[in-house]
Design a protein around this motif. Structure first.
Motif, short mmCIF file in Angstrom:
data_model
loop_
_atom_site.label_atom_id
_atom_site.label_comp_id
_atom_site.label_asym_id
_atom_site.label_seq_id
_atom_site.Cartn_x
_atom_site.Cartn_y
_atom_site.Cartn_z
N ARG A 157 9.78 0.42 37.01
CA ARG A 157 9.87 1.44 35.98
C ARG A 157 8.54 2.14 35.78
NH1 ARG A 157 14.79 2.14 32.97
NH2 ARG A 157 16.35 0.99 34.16
N LYS A 158 7.44 1.39 35.86
CA LYS A 158 6.13 2.03 35.70
C LYS A 158 5.79 2.89 36.92
CE LYS A 158 3.91 -0.48 32.05
NZ LYS A 158 2.69 -1.15 31.54
N PHE A 159 6.31 2.52 38.08
CA PHE A 159 6.12 3.37 39.26
C PHE A 159 6.64 4.77 38.98
CE2 PHE A 159 8.29 5.24 42.95
CZ PHE A 159 7.20 5.48 43.77
N LEU A 160 7.82 4.88 38.40
CA LEU A 160 8.40 6.19 38.11
C LEU A 160 7.51 6.98 37.16
CD1 LEU A 160 12.16 5.22 37.64
CD2 LEU A 160 11.03 6.06 39.72
N GLU A 161 6.96 6.31 36.15
CA GLU A 161 6.07 6.97 35.20
C GLU A 161 4.78 7.41 35.87
OE1 GLU A 161 6.22 7.64 31.65
OE2 GLU A 161 8.31 7.58 32.29
N VAL A 162 4.25 6.57 36.75
CA VAL A 162 2.98 6.90 37.40
C VAL A 162 3.14 8.07 38.37
CG1 VAL A 162 1.19 6.04 38.97
CG2 VAL A 162 1.98 4.63 37.07
N VAL A 163 4.29 8.16 39.04
CA VAL A 163 4.53 9.33 39.91
C VAL A 163 4.51 10.61 39.07
CG1 VAL A 163 6.21 10.48 41.39
CG2 VAL A 163 5.78 8.05 41.68
N ASP A 164 5.08 10.55 37.87
CA ASP A 164 5.00 11.71 36.98
C ASP A 164 3.55 12.02 36.62
OD1 ASP A 164 6.31 13.71 35.16
OD2 ASP A 164 5.31 12.51 33.63
N GLY A 165 2.77 10.99 36.33
CA GLY A 165 1.35 11.18 36.05
C GLY A 165 0.60 11.71 37.25
N LEU A 166 0.97 11.24 38.43
CA LEU A 166 0.37 11.73 39.67
C LEU A 166 0.60 13.23 39.83
CD1 LEU A 166 -0.94 11.02 42.47
CD2 LEU A 166 1.39 10.62 43.29
N GLY A 216 -3.00 8.79 38.25
CA GLY A 216 -1.67 8.97 37.67
C GLY A 216 -1.35 7.89 36.66
N HIS A 217 -1.77 6.66 36.95
CA HIS A 217 -1.56 5.56 36.01
C HIS A 217 -2.40 5.77 34.76
CE1 HIS A 217 -1.94 1.48 34.30
NE2 HIS A 217 -0.78 1.23 34.87
N ALA A 218 -3.65 6.18 34.94
CA ALA A 218 -4.53 6.40 33.79
C ALA A 218 -4.03 7.55 32.92
CB ALA A 218 -5.95 6.68 34.28
N TYR A 219 -3.42 8.57 33.55
CA TYR A 219 -2.86 9.69 32.79
C TYR A 219 -1.83 9.19 31.79
CZ TYR A 219 -0.31 14.04 31.82
OH TYR A 219 0.29 15.10 31.20
N LYS A 220 -1.04 8.21 32.20
CA LYS A 220 0.02 7.67 31.35
C LYS A 220 -0.46 6.55 30.42
CE LYS A 220 3.72 9.95 32.75
NZ LYS A 220 4.67 10.64 31.85
N TYR A 221 -1.32 5.69 30.93
CA TYR A 221 -1.61 4.45 30.22
C TYR A 221 -3.09 4.23 29.90
CZ TYR A 221 3.11 3.53 31.92
OH TYR A 221 4.45 3.61 32.21
N GLY A 222 -3.96 5.14 30.31
CA GLY A 222 -5.38 4.97 30.05
C GLY A 222 -6.01 3.91 30.95
N THR A 223 -7.06 3.29 30.47
CA THR A 223 -7.80 2.31 31.27
C THR A 223 -6.99 1.03 31.46
OG1 THR A 223 -9.88 3.14 30.37
CG2 THR A 223 -9.94 0.98 31.43
#
Length: 274
Positions: free
Chosen positions: A211-220, A152-159
């Motif tokens: 704030r990044k947690f919220l973004e990563v849940v979306d990526g998840l 999920g993190h990689a979906y949003k922010y890559g490596t």
């Protein structure tokens, strides 16, 4: 930010992943007045920071200042107490037996993540209980769920190249101070103190800025279709329906591995024929 947004994020995460513990938030309290007004009840007596996190993952709400910290290592890296010469010289870890000599202990001490601030205390509780945004979110779970969260993190922010862990000061330095200082994610393999505080041998820690947690849940959620098999997709969809969540799109019979190798083979076959 409205509280409903991160309550919704916790619900989605629990639908997509099979979490055994609650997702926990940590908020730094920088003044005595802020500490006194924080909603969580004050911790009675002393506890290690790891144990505070463990209890919060079971549903407890805690606020703690210097008098409640049973671990100076955690109090130092969280900014609750100042760094003293004994610690910064490497003596603290030089005497514990984890490192072969003083220069190694000094290097480790210098590189353990620390909050570059002075904090009066901390507030720790399940994320959905916060009325004011926490600073860091902490998760303890198995390696499969950790893999999916990283996807999920990689979906949003890559490596992500900034993971930092060495099996020491897991909850305080690796899961709290490092994500706070970098405004990003970190993984911890936990440590002896954490395991003694009630965490299981097969658990891994994840720390991430709020704030990044919220973004990563979306990526998840967005990686359910490419990452999960139909069996798990059905289980996830049922849980989403049960919680009235309708904005997570899941497509069956579609996975990032489906047809990928066939495409590769056909490409090379065509290339060779040409």
């Amino acid at each position: 930010m409205k509280k409903e947004i991160y309550i919704d994020a916790v619900k989605k995460m629990n639908c997509v992943l099979d979490l055994k513990r609650k997702v926990v938030g940590v908020r730094f309290l920088f003044t005595k007045e802020e500490f006194e007004s924080a909603q969580a009840p004050r911790q009675n007596g002393k506890l290690t920071y790891c144990k505070m996190i463990n209890r919060a993952m079971d549903g407890s709400q805690i606020k703690a200042d210097f008098n409640n910290f049973g671990c100076f290592a955690a109090a130092r890296v969280l900014g609750i107490v100042d760094l003293d010469d004994w610690y910064t010289s490497g003596h603290y870890y030089g005497k514990c037996g984890l490192y072969q000599d003083m220069p190694t202990a000094k290097e480790v001490t210098d590189n353990i993540s620390k909050c570059n601030h002075k904090s009066y205390g901390v507030e720790i509780m399940p994320l959905e209980k916060f009325d004011i945004e926490p600073h860091v979110v902490i998760i303890a779970t198995n390696t499969f769920n950790t893999m999916r969260f990283i996807q999920g993190h990689a979906y949003k922010y890559g490596t992500h190249k900034g993971y930092k862990f060495l099996g020491n000061q897991a909850m305080c330095a690796e899961c709290t101070a490092h994500p706070y200082a970098t405004n990003d994610i970190n993984i911890s393999l936990l440590c002896v103190g954490t395991r003694k505080s009630g965490f299981n041998d097969d658990e891994v820690g994840i720390g991430i800025s709020f704030r990044k947690f919220l973004e990563v849940v979306d990526g998840l959620c967005k990686t359910v279709t490419p990452a999960e098999p139909n069996r798990r997709k059905k289980e996830i969809e049922e849980k989403l329906d049960e919680h009235g969540i309708s904005d997570v799109s899941i497509i069956y019979d579609k996975n990032y591995g489906d047809g990928m190798h066939k495409h590769d083979f056909s490409y090379f076959k065509k290339r060779d024929e040409d």
